[in-house]
Design a protein around this motif. Structure first.
Motif, short mmCIF file in Angstrom:
data_model
loop_
_atom_site.label_atom_id
_atom_site.label_comp_id
_atom_site.label_asym_id
_atom_site.label_seq_id
_atom_site.Cartn_x
_atom_site.Cartn_y
_atom_site.Cartn_z
N ALA A 11 9.17 -3.10 -4.74
CA ALA A 11 8.33 -4.02 -3.95
C ALA A 11 7.77 -3.40 -2.67
O ALA A 11 7.53 -4.10 -1.69
CB ALA A 11 9.10 -5.30 -3.62
N GLY A 13 4.91 -1.66 -2.62
CA GLY A 13 3.45 -1.79 -2.69
C GLY A 13 2.77 -0.74 -3.57
O GLY A 13 1.56 -0.54 -3.46
N LYS A 14 3.52 -0.10 -4.46
CA LYS A 14 2.92 0.93 -5.34
C LYS A 14 1.82 0.35 -6.21
O LYS A 14 0.75 0.95 -6.34
CB LYS A 14 3.99 1.55 -6.25
N SER A 15 2.08 -0.81 -6.81
CA SER A 15 1.06 -1.41 -7.70
C SER A 15 -0.18 -1.81 -6.89
O SER A 15 -1.30 -1.68 -7.39
CB SER A 15 1.61 -2.64 -8.41
N THR A 16 0.04 -2.28 -5.67
CA THR A 16 -1.08 -2.65 -4.80
C THR A 16 -1.97 -1.43 -4.57
O THR A 16 -3.21 -1.52 -4.68
CB THR A 16 -0.53 -3.18 -3.45
N ARG A 129 8.40 -12.46 -4.73
CA ARG A 129 7.77 -12.06 -5.99
C ARG A 129 8.64 -12.35 -7.21
O ARG A 129 8.17 -12.88 -8.21
CB ARG A 129 7.41 -10.57 -5.96
N ASN A 160 2.90 0.01 4.34
CA ASN A 160 2.44 -1.28 3.81
C ASN A 160 3.18 -2.46 4.44
O ASN A 160 3.34 -3.50 3.83
CB ASN A 160 2.60 -1.26 2.27
N1 LIG Z 1 0.48 -5.77 2.67
C1 LIG Z 1 0.99 -6.77 1.98
N2 LIG Z 1 1.08 -8.01 2.53
C2 LIG Z 1 1.64 -9.05 1.84
N3 LIG Z 1 2.13 -8.96 0.58
C3 LIG Z 1 2.06 -7.76 -0.01
C4 LIG Z 1 1.49 -6.61 0.64
N4 LIG Z 1 1.56 -5.56 -0.22
C5 LIG Z 1 2.15 -6.02 -1.34
N5 LIG Z 1 2.45 -7.33 -1.22
C6 LIG Z 1 3.15 -8.17 -2.22
O1 LIG Z 1 4.48 -7.64 -2.32
C7 LIG Z 1 4.92 -7.60 -3.66
C8 LIG Z 1 5.27 -6.15 -4.03
O2 LIG Z 1 4.10 -5.35 -4.08
P1 LIG Z 1 3.81 -4.42 -5.36
O3 LIG Z 1 4.01 -5.19 -6.63
O4 LIG Z 1 2.50 -3.76 -5.12
O5 LIG Z 1 4.99 -3.36 -5.16
P2 LIG Z 1 5.57 -2.24 -6.15
O6 LIG Z 1 6.02 -1.13 -5.27
O7 LIG Z 1 4.59 -1.94 -7.22
O8 LIG Z 1 6.81 -3.00 -6.74
P3 LIG Z 1 7.76 -2.66 -8.02
O9 LIG Z 1 8.06 -1.23 -8.03
O10 LIG Z 1 8.94 -3.50 -7.69
O11 LIG Z 1 7.00 -3.14 -9.22
C9 LIG Z 1 3.80 -8.19 -4.51
O12 LIG Z 1 4.09 -9.55 -4.75
C10 LIG Z 1 2.57 -8.05 -3.62
O13 LIG Z 1 1.61 -9.05 -3.88
#
Ligand SMILES: Nc1ncnc2c1ncn2[C@@H]1O[C@H](COP(=O)(O)OP(=O)(O)OP(=O)(O)O)[C@@H](O)[C@H]1O
Ligand SMILES: CC(C)(COP(=O)(O)OP(=O)(O)OC[C@H]1O[C@@H](n2cnc3c(N)ncnc32)[C@H](O)[C@@H]1O)[C@@H](O)C(=O)NCCC(=O)NCCS
Length: 211
Positions: A11, A13-16, A129, A160
């Motif tokens: 969580a 923010g990699k997917s973001t 999430r 992030n």
């Molecule tokens: N800057 C931000 N502000 C608010 N919410 C955010 C922000 N960046 C990401 N999020 C939210 O936080 C959550 C985690 O982000 P994301 O899915 O991109 O992370 P990840 O690193 O890909 O997670 P994982 O490895 O667990 O799949 C998501 O629900 C996303 O919508």
């Protein structure tokens, strides 16, 4: 070909960030998607899961450590995705690999981007999430390699912790770096570079034979 590493913690923010890369037309190899593909019915990975395995594969809680069990299949799946993008002629690709350092795949990628988030936000975003309790979220975060350590190994860090707009601003700077002209080494590893090399060798041999 330039292979950009993208990693971080749960969580963070990699997917973001990988979605931002995709929106600029840069292909992304997603290790989580590959990890799902390798356990598709009938695949080598799924046969391996069904087959008997040793104690080593069990985590402390007695559950199967899927990431570890399937690592060879996932690595091969990632390699295959890279080959397909190379054949397509992609110049820059992003490798979104959560366990980039843990799986010792960091030498594959340059530069490496670590998506960092402060602990408070990470916990809150994970709870929201995945709809889990604070305790569950803490234990998942604590079971992972510390994000602060990953940060020290990064070529570029995206913080992030702020708003999505603040993240997008940092992403623009990263994008400029990532899309700058390829180095000779990166060009040599691209499909075009390999073709240039092959043509030069053929021309060289023909010229040499005529002398
Ligand atoms: N800057 C931000 N502000 C608010 N919410 C955010 C922000 N960046 C990401 N999020 C939210 O936080 C959550 C985690 O982000 P994301 O899915 O991109 O992370 P990840 O690193 O890909 O997670 P994982 O490895 O667990 O799949 C998501 O629900 C996303 O919508
Ligand atoms: C990590 C796996 C088992 C997660 O499976 P699943 O989504 O079902 O479970 P889980 O709830 O544990 O994970 C949720 C999310 O957290 C992320 N995550 C889990 N563990 C970590 C970690 N140590 N570091 C960073 N992110 C992690 C995952 O990317 C996933 O998106 C699976 O997606 C996987 O094997 N992905 C590829 C891992 C990898 O990078 N391997 C390296 C190449 S061999």
């Amino acid at each position: 070909m330039r292979m950009v590493g993208l990693t971080g913690g749960i969580a963070s923010g990699k997917s973001t960030i990988s979605n931002l890369f995709k929106s600029y037309g840069i292909p992304v190899v997603d290790a989580d998607i590959v990890a799902r593909d390798v356990v598709r019915k009938g695949s080598g990975g799924s046969k391996k899961v069904v087959a008997a395995f040793g104690e080593d594969i069990l985590q402390d809680d007695g559950e199967i450590d899927r990431a570890q069990l399937l690592a060879p299949f996932i690595s091969f799946g990632i390699f295959w995705e890279i080959v397909k993008l190379w054949i397509k002629g992609s110049k820059v690709i992003v490798l979104d690999i959560p366990l980039l350092f843990e799986a010792k795949m960091d030498h594959l990628a340059k530069p490496i981007i670590v998506v960092w988030v402060d602990p408070k936000n990470q916990l809150q975003r994970l709870i929201t999430r995945d709809g889990i309790s604070e305790e569950q979220a803490r234990s998942r975060i604590n079971a992972q390699t510390p994000l602060d350590w990953k940060r020290t190994k990064a070529d570029m860090v995206i913080d992030n912790s702020g708003t999505l707009d603040e993240t997008r601003e940092q992403f623009q700077k990263v994008l400029t770096q990532v899309t700058r002209p390829l180095t000779w080494w990166e060009f040599g590893r691209s499909r075009k570079g390999a073709l240039c090399f092959l043509v030069s060798v053929i021309v060289g041999v023909l010229v040499f034979r005529n002398i």
